[in-house]
Design an enzyme around this catalytic site. Sequence first.
Site, mmCIF file in Angstrom:
data_model
loop_
_atom_site.group_PDB
_atom_site.id
_atom_site.type_symbol
_atom_site.label_atom_id
_atom_site.label_comp_id
_atom_site.label_asym_id
_atom_site.label_seq_id
_atom_site.Cartn_x
_atom_site.Cartn_y
_atom_site.Cartn_z
ATOM 1 N N ASP A 1 0.816 -1.222 0.000
ATOM 2 C CA ASP A 1 0.000 0.000 0.000
ATOM 3 C C ASP A 1 0.848 1.271 0.000
ATOM 4 O O ASP A 1 0.424 2.323 0.485
ATOM 5 C CB ASP A 1 -0.955 0.041 1.217
ATOM 6 C CG ASP A 1 -1.745 -1.237 1.383
ATOM 7 O OD1 ASP A 1 -2.345 -1.674 0.390
ATOM 8 O OD2 ASP A 1 -1.750 -1.812 2.485
ATOM 9 N N GLU A 2 2.050 1.184 -0.586
ATOM 10 C CA GLU A 2 2.947 2.343 -0.568
ATOM 11 C C GLU A 2 2.688 3.323 -1.708
ATOM 12 O O GLU A 2 3.296 4.395 -1.747
ATOM 13 C CB GLU A 2 4.418 1.888 -0.665
ATOM 14 C CG GLU A 2 4.862 0.939 0.421
ATOM 15 C CD GLU A 2 4.761 -0.520 0.002
ATOM 16 O OE1 GLU A 2 5.323 -1.372 0.701
ATOM 17 O OE2 GLU A 2 4.113 -0.788 -1.038
ATOM 18 N N GLY B 1 -3.790 -4.757 -4.587
ATOM 19 C CA GLY B 1 -4.519 -3.827 -5.437
ATOM 20 C C GLY B 1 -3.723 -2.571 -5.729
ATOM 21 O O GLY B 1 -2.965 -2.095 -4.882
ATOM 22 N N HIS B 2 -3.882 -2.061 -6.936
ATOM 23 C CA HIS B 2 -3.284 -0.782 -7.325
ATOM 24 C C HIS B 2 -4.412 0.165 -7.722
ATOM 25 O O HIS B 2 -5.310 -0.219 -8.468
ATOM 26 C CB HIS B 2 -2.350 -0.938 -8.535
ATOM 27 C CG HIS B 2 -1.082 -1.670 -8.229
ATOM 28 N ND1 HIS B 2 -0.501 -1.681 -6.989
ATOM 29 C CD2 HIS B 2 -0.283 -2.409 -9.028
ATOM 30 C CE1 HIS B 2 0.605 -2.397 -7.037
ATOM 31 N NE2 HIS B 2 0.764 -2.849 -8.257
ATOM 32 N N GLN C 1 2.254 -6.178 -3.214
ATOM 33 C CA GLN C 1 2.481 -6.152 -1.764
ATOM 34 C C GLN C 1 3.757 -5.390 -1.400
ATOM 35 O O GLN C 1 4.139 -4.472 -2.106
ATOM 36 C CB GLN C 1 2.512 -7.584 -1.207
ATOM 37 C CG GLN C 1 1.159 -8.253 -1.210
ATOM 38 C CD GLN C 1 1.116 -9.442 -2.149
ATOM 39 O OE1 GLN C 1 2.052 -9.784 -2.828
ATOM 40 N NE2 GLN C 1 -0.025 -10.076 -2.202
ATOM 41 N N ASP D 1 2.458 14.572 1.476
ATOM 42 C CA ASP D 1 1.436 15.569 1.783
ATOM 43 C C ASP D 1 0.556 15.187 2.972
ATOM 44 O O ASP D 1 -0.050 16.054 3.610
ATOM 45 C CB ASP D 1 0.562 15.834 0.554
ATOM 46 C CG ASP D 1 -0.050 14.562 -0.018
ATOM 47 O OD1 ASP D 1 0.714 13.660 -0.400
ATOM 48 O OD2 ASP D 1 -1.284 14.464 -0.076
#
Length: 430
Positions: A13-14, A40-41, A224, A333
């Site tokens: 999730d990076e 997922g992307h 992942q 951000d």
Amino acid sequence: MANVVVVGAQWGDEGKGKIVDWLSERADVIARFQGGHNAGHTLVIEGEVYKLHALPSGVVRGGKLSVIGNGVVLDPWHLIKEIGTIRAQGVDITPETLMIAENTPLILPFHGELDRARESQNSVAKIGTTGRGIGPCYEDKVGRRVIRVADLADDATLALRVDRALVHHNALRNGLGLDPIDRDALIAQLKEIAPQILPFAAPVWKVLNEKRKAGKRILFEGAQGALLDIDFGTYPFVTSSNVIAGQASTGVGIGPGSIDFVLGIVKAYTTRVGEGPFPTELDDADGQRLGERGHEFGTTTGRKRRCGWFDACLVRQTCATSGVNGISLTKLDVLDGFETLKICVGYELDGKRLDYLPTAADQQARCTPIYEEMPGWSESTEGARSWADLPANAIKYVRRVEELIDCPVALLSTSPEREDTILVTDPFAD
């Protein structure tokens, strides 16, 4: 020409999807080399949101070849459904733009059933699996009973492969209280899906080696994150495949000497989905704020992600095990507006200081983070496209991250939008 491997350097999730999409403009081929549709992307392109699970991120870019390598485990029914969804968004997907390695293992319905049954009946320690059959399929692969894409082309071979798998799985299901698998129904399902999958099948190893010799740029895309690697992750709370950069070679069939640059994707803080150790996890207002500002919900599962401060020790470990040449720092951000920021620079274990997370689970559980504090910034970094757009304290934070992980920043991402990226070092540069 340079070939680049992209790996997640935390627990996933990076923000790999955006970075792979950004890099794909410079690549000729984008190849997935491990994992399944449990990852997922999310891509945001000109306001259009694409959610990809099995498909490589390059499919949304015209004129590129996307490849699903043999290191991936593939649910054929999910793939066809996903192709339909992406086509409905105006993306053309054909055998000329998408190839699947002939030796790719197939996730079958009973893999998911087994995955979910084990997790629901495990009273000792749940792994946090998505229940999509990825682990059981990898088990069948190493157990030499998996059904591969090429097997769909011959009825006799398919029947033999199914029979071999059922000898194992029906015995297992009996012990779990599940009904036996309907052999004929399964074979019928596979014969029905075969004509939709086989047109994409190809000797990917051969195609990629020819592309490399022709000077084409290949982008290797992992799923992942390295902390979920079956060998180097926080075992047993890991995925069922190797996630680190070395898997890119075996996952598509191309030599390790073909890799020129490894780019590690690193979030400016830390998140994790599911069970397992997380030294810098925050259960307070700061953790809640990170989750809300970062929209931290899993693309695949929708599960809320656990959030915490940046852990330099863990990222330094993954940069070492993957041979990372440079990182892409994402979601800077999200840290806007924090008065004080913390970075984990080490752990205390039984009165001793460590600069790495130990392997033993009991020791991991006893590790407490040692923090270094830095001043935050009140200005917005969202949408920044140059260093000049960043507050001084944000630049200091980035530079300190570089020092602590012993790896330079190659890219800096300041929003989900593709163009909100500061390029420091082009991974594709010769």
